[in-house]
Write an enzyme that holds these catalytic residues in place. Structure first.
Site, mmCIF file in Angstrom:
data_model
loop_
_atom_site.group_PDB
_atom_site.id
_atom_site.type_symbol
_atom_site.label_atom_id
_atom_site.label_comp_id
_atom_site.label_asym_id
_atom_site.label_seq_id
_atom_site.Cartn_x
_atom_site.Cartn_y
_atom_site.Cartn_z
ATOM 1 N N ARG A 80 0.780 -1.355 0.054
ATOM 2 C CA ARG A 80 -0.036 0.016 0.024
ATOM 3 C C ARG A 80 0.855 1.334 -0.045
ATOM 4 O O ARG A 80 2.090 1.452 0.782
ATOM 5 C CB ARG A 80 -0.970 -0.068 1.229
ATOM 6 N N ASP A 81 0.326 2.420 -0.818
ATOM 7 C CA ASP A 81 1.172 3.681 -0.902
ATOM 8 C C ASP A 81 0.960 4.288 0.439
ATOM 9 O O ASP A 81 -0.101 4.341 1.108
ATOM 10 C CB ASP A 81 0.434 4.375 -2.027
ATOM 11 N N ILE A 82 2.045 4.775 0.740
ATOM 12 C CA ILE A 82 2.114 5.567 2.359
ATOM 13 C C ILE A 82 1.120 6.597 2.306
ATOM 14 O O ILE A 82 0.529 7.227 3.323
ATOM 15 C CB ILE A 82 3.394 5.891 2.701
ATOM 16 N N ASN A 87 5.047 6.776 -13.408
ATOM 17 C CA ASN A 87 5.755 7.956 -13.664
ATOM 18 C C ASN A 87 7.249 7.911 -13.981
ATOM 19 O O ASN A 87 7.993 6.918 -13.290
ATOM 20 C CB ASN A 87 5.491 8.902 -12.124
ATOM 21 N N VAL A 146 10.287 8.713 -6.272
ATOM 22 C CA VAL A 146 10.987 7.740 -5.697
ATOM 23 C C VAL A 146 11.883 7.159 -6.995
ATOM 24 O O VAL A 146 11.084 6.557 -7.926
ATOM 25 C CB VAL A 146 10.321 6.523 -4.876
ATOM 26 N N HIS A 202 8.240 1.732 -10.403
ATOM 27 C CA HIS A 202 7.128 1.414 -9.830
ATOM 28 C C HIS A 202 5.956 1.721 -10.466
ATOM 29 O O HIS A 202 6.027 2.668 -11.108
ATOM 30 C CB HIS A 202 6.711 1.816 -8.162
ATOM 31 N N MET A 203 4.960 0.843 -10.217
ATOM 32 C CA MET A 203 3.482 1.287 -10.849
ATOM 33 C C MET A 203 2.411 1.418 -9.782
ATOM 34 O O MET A 203 2.566 0.701 -8.814
ATOM 35 C CB MET A 203 3.236 -0.132 -11.672
ATOM 36 N N HIS A 204 1.795 2.694 -10.091
ATOM 37 C CA HIS A 204 0.747 2.538 -9.115
ATOM 38 C C HIS A 204 -0.845 2.104 -9.405
ATOM 39 O O HIS A 204 -0.819 1.997 -10.813
ATOM 40 C CB HIS A 204 0.176 4.157 -8.939
HETATM 41 P P1 DGP Z 1 6.129 8.468 -7.669
HETATM 42 O O1 DGP Z 1 5.819 9.892 -7.383
HETATM 43 O O2 DGP Z 1 5.416 7.936 -8.846
HETATM 44 O O3 DGP Z 1 7.593 8.259 -7.364
HETATM 45 O O4 DGP Z 1 5.275 7.761 -6.156
HETATM 46 C C1 DGP Z 1 6.041 7.429 -5.194
HETATM 47 C C2 DGP Z 1 5.010 6.878 -4.213
HETATM 48 O O5 DGP Z 1 5.467 6.325 -2.919
HETATM 49 C C3 DGP Z 1 4.325 8.082 -3.421
HETATM 50 O O6 DGP Z 1 2.719 8.152 -3.672
HETATM 51 C C4 DGP Z 1 4.582 7.907 -2.259
HETATM 52 C C5 DGP Z 1 5.099 6.243 -1.867
HETATM 53 N N1 DGP Z 1 6.082 6.244 -0.841
HETATM 54 C C6 DGP Z 1 7.203 6.841 -0.809
HETATM 55 N N2 DGP Z 1 8.045 6.364 0.188
HETATM 56 C C7 DGP Z 1 7.167 5.319 0.805
HETATM 57 C C8 DGP Z 1 7.327 4.229 1.768
HETATM 58 O O7 DGP Z 1 8.402 4.407 2.293
HETATM 59 N N3 DGP Z 1 6.440 3.214 2.096
HETATM 60 C C9 DGP Z 1 5.419 3.337 1.306
HETATM 61 N N4 DGP Z 1 4.524 2.459 1.532
HETATM 62 N N5 DGP Z 1 5.039 4.146 0.251
HETATM 63 C C10 DGP Z 1 5.899 5.122 -0.135
#
Ligand code: DGP
Length: 117
Positions: free
Chosen positions: A32-34, A90, A99, A103-105
């Site tokens: 899950r996205d944070i 992205n 990041v 990665h894929m959302h």
């Molecule tokens: P992007 O903008 O496409 O690089 O999205 C990176 C996503 O990663 C952003 O929606 C927040 C998520 N994220 C960043 N750090 C962490 C983390 O430590 N844990 C989790 N679960 N998500 C994270």
């Protein structure tokens, strides 16, 4: 410090940082996205450290298919597949990538906007 130790998604893949993990296999993990932007907001991430989509080598291109397969399976499992969902990668600063690990959302669970940018 090694590249993997400096990368938050490598650290999650290596089990060094906790995440809400929903899937793991030899190539791909999903958690899950944070900072969720939708009721369902997952990240599908290759274990291999690839900084961004533009740096994907031909030999690793099958990873994208593996990531989509995992995303589709998770969307079905979460019950959003019938209504619909969105997969987003992205790439680079102007593509909104924060990041630096491919990665894929997976976004779903609400009506998403029609504008992409
Ligand atoms: P992007 O903008 O496409 O690089 O999205 C990176 C996503 O990663 C952003 O929606 C927040 C998520 N994220 C960043 N750090 C962490 C983390 O430590 N844990 C989790 N679960 N998500 C994270």
């Amino acid at each position: 410090m090694s590249e993997r130790d400096e990368c938050i998604f490598c650290r999650i893949a290596d089990g060094k940082v906790k995440s809400d993990l929903l899937h793991q296999d030899s190539e791909v993990i999903a958690f899950r996205d944070i900072n969720p932007l939708a009721p369902l907001h997952l990240l599908i991430v290759p274990r291999k450290h690839i900084p961004s989509l533009v740096e994907l080598e031909a030999e690793d291109s099958s990873l994208i298919g593996a990531m989509v397969n995992v995303a589709n399976w998770l969307a079905k499992d979460a019950g959003v597949a019938e209504k619909g969902y969105r997969l987003v990668i992205n790439c680079g600063p102007e593509g909104g990538q924060g990041v630096p690990h491919l990665h894929m959302h997976l976004l779903g669970g609400r009506q998403l906007g029609s504008k992409l940018g």
